[in-house]
Scaffold this motif. Structure first.
Motif, short mmCIF file in Angstrom:
data_model
loop_
_atom_site.label_atom_id
_atom_site.label_comp_id
_atom_site.label_asym_id
_atom_site.label_seq_id
_atom_site.Cartn_x
_atom_site.Cartn_y
_atom_site.Cartn_z
N MET A 1 0.85 -1.04 -0.02
CA MET A 1 -0.07 0.03 -0.15
C MET A 1 0.81 1.12 0.11
O MET A 1 1.82 1.45 0.88
CB MET A 1 -0.75 0.17 1.08
N GLU A 2 0.53 2.28 -1.00
CA GLU A 2 1.59 3.24 -0.97
C GLU A 2 0.57 4.44 -0.81
O GLU A 2 -0.50 4.40 -1.67
CB GLU A 2 2.24 3.20 -2.21
N LYS A 3 1.09 5.60 -0.46
CA LYS A 3 0.27 6.92 -0.23
C LYS A 3 0.99 7.93 -1.20
O LYS A 3 2.14 7.94 -1.02
CB LYS A 3 -0.01 7.45 0.99
N LEU A 4 0.27 8.46 -2.10
CA LEU A 4 1.10 9.41 -2.98
C LEU A 4 0.21 10.56 -2.88
O LEU A 4 -0.84 11.13 -2.72
CB LEU A 4 0.95 8.94 -4.64
N HIS A 5 0.97 11.74 -3.21
CA HIS A 5 0.43 13.25 -3.41
C HIS A 5 0.92 13.87 -4.62
O HIS A 5 2.09 13.88 -4.80
CB HIS A 5 0.76 13.88 -2.05
N PHE A 6 0.13 14.55 -5.42
CA PHE A 6 0.37 15.47 -6.37
C PHE A 6 -0.24 16.89 -6.41
O PHE A 6 -1.44 16.59 -5.87
CB PHE A 6 -0.09 14.70 -7.83
N SER A 7 0.33 17.83 -7.00
CA SER A 7 -0.26 19.11 -7.24
C SER A 7 -0.35 19.58 -8.68
O SER A 7 0.68 19.03 -9.16
CB SER A 7 0.34 20.05 -6.09
N PHE A 8 -1.36 19.98 -9.33
CA PHE A 8 -1.40 20.52 -10.51
C PHE A 8 -1.98 21.80 -10.58
O PHE A 8 -3.01 22.03 -9.91
CB PHE A 8 -2.19 19.50 -11.33
N ALA A 9 -1.44 22.71 -11.31
CA ALA A 9 -2.12 24.07 -11.96
C ALA A 9 -3.39 23.98 -12.42
O ALA A 9 -3.47 22.89 -13.31
CB ALA A 9 -1.01 24.72 -12.77
N ALA A 10 -4.32 24.60 -12.09
CA ALA A 10 -5.70 24.48 -12.59
C ALA A 10 -6.30 25.69 -12.57
O ALA A 10 -6.21 26.74 -11.54
CB ALA A 10 -6.38 23.08 -11.80
N HIS A 11 -7.50 25.90 -13.27
CA HIS A 11 -8.14 27.16 -13.20
C HIS A 11 -9.63 27.01 -13.33
O HIS A 11 -10.32 28.04 -13.37
CB HIS A 11 -7.41 28.21 -14.13
N GLU A 12 -10.21 25.84 -13.43
CA GLU A 12 -11.67 25.68 -13.60
C GLU A 12 -12.20 24.67 -12.52
O GLU A 12 -12.07 23.77 -12.31
CB GLU A 12 -11.94 24.83 -14.93
N PRO A 13 -12.69 26.01 -11.78
CA PRO A 13 -13.36 25.25 -10.17
C PRO A 13 -14.36 24.29 -10.72
O PRO A 13 -15.25 24.72 -11.44
CB PRO A 13 -13.53 26.41 -9.38
N ILE A 14 -14.72 23.38 -9.46
CA ILE A 14 -15.83 22.60 -9.76
C ILE A 14 -16.95 23.15 -8.69
O ILE A 14 -16.43 23.95 -7.87
CB ILE A 14 -15.77 21.08 -9.30
N ALA A 15 -18.34 22.89 -8.93
CA ALA A 15 -19.23 23.62 -8.26
C ALA A 15 -19.75 22.81 -6.99
O ALA A 15 -20.37 23.26 -6.13
CB ALA A 15 -20.45 24.14 -9.08
N ARG A 16 -19.53 21.36 -7.17
CA ARG A 16 -20.01 20.41 -6.24
C ARG A 16 -19.25 19.21 -6.28
O ARG A 16 -18.75 18.84 -7.17
CB ARG A 16 -21.42 20.02 -6.72
N PRO A 17 -19.39 18.38 -5.29
CA PRO A 17 -18.77 17.14 -5.22
C PRO A 17 -19.28 16.22 -5.99
O PRO A 17 -20.19 16.22 -6.20
CB PRO A 17 -18.84 16.66 -3.68
#
Length: 99
Positions: A1-17
């Motif tokens: 089992m491995e835990k990974l974390h990533f971050s990416f530049a983005a600019h289109e917000p989502i409105a709901r889960p």
């Protein structure tokens, strides 16, 4: 089992889960939540160790095409890169579903 974390530049917000997939099926689930952060953050728990570069490549292609600004939680049980891309696309469709 491995835990990974990533971050990416983005600019289109989502409105709901959005939630797609089920990890119990031997597949993976994706949960996307709105965020006030300046970039998308992804926390991944995977049952397959040593695939960080594969995840990086799949996610780079996804965010190059769909710069969604969200907090992602991905629970993986050995899905192939094709299935990861399929589930991300399903999450996109669920976001656009007006129901």
């Amino acid at each position: 089992m491995e835990k990974l974390h990533f971050s990416f530049a983005a600019h289109e917000p989502i409105a709901r889960p959005v939630h797609v997939g089920v990890v119990a099926s031997g597949d993976l689930e994706i949960i996307m939540r709105p965020t006030t952060a300046k970039q998308s953050e992804l926390d991944i728990i995977t049952g397959s160790d040593g695939f960080q570069k594969v995840w990086q490549n799949v996610l780079e292609r996804f965010f190059a095409r769909y710069p969604l600004l969200a907090k992602f939680e991905i629970n993986d049980y050995g899905a192939t890169p094709g299935v990861v891309n399929l589930r991300l696309t399903q999450a996109m469709e669920a976001l656009n579903d007006e129901q």
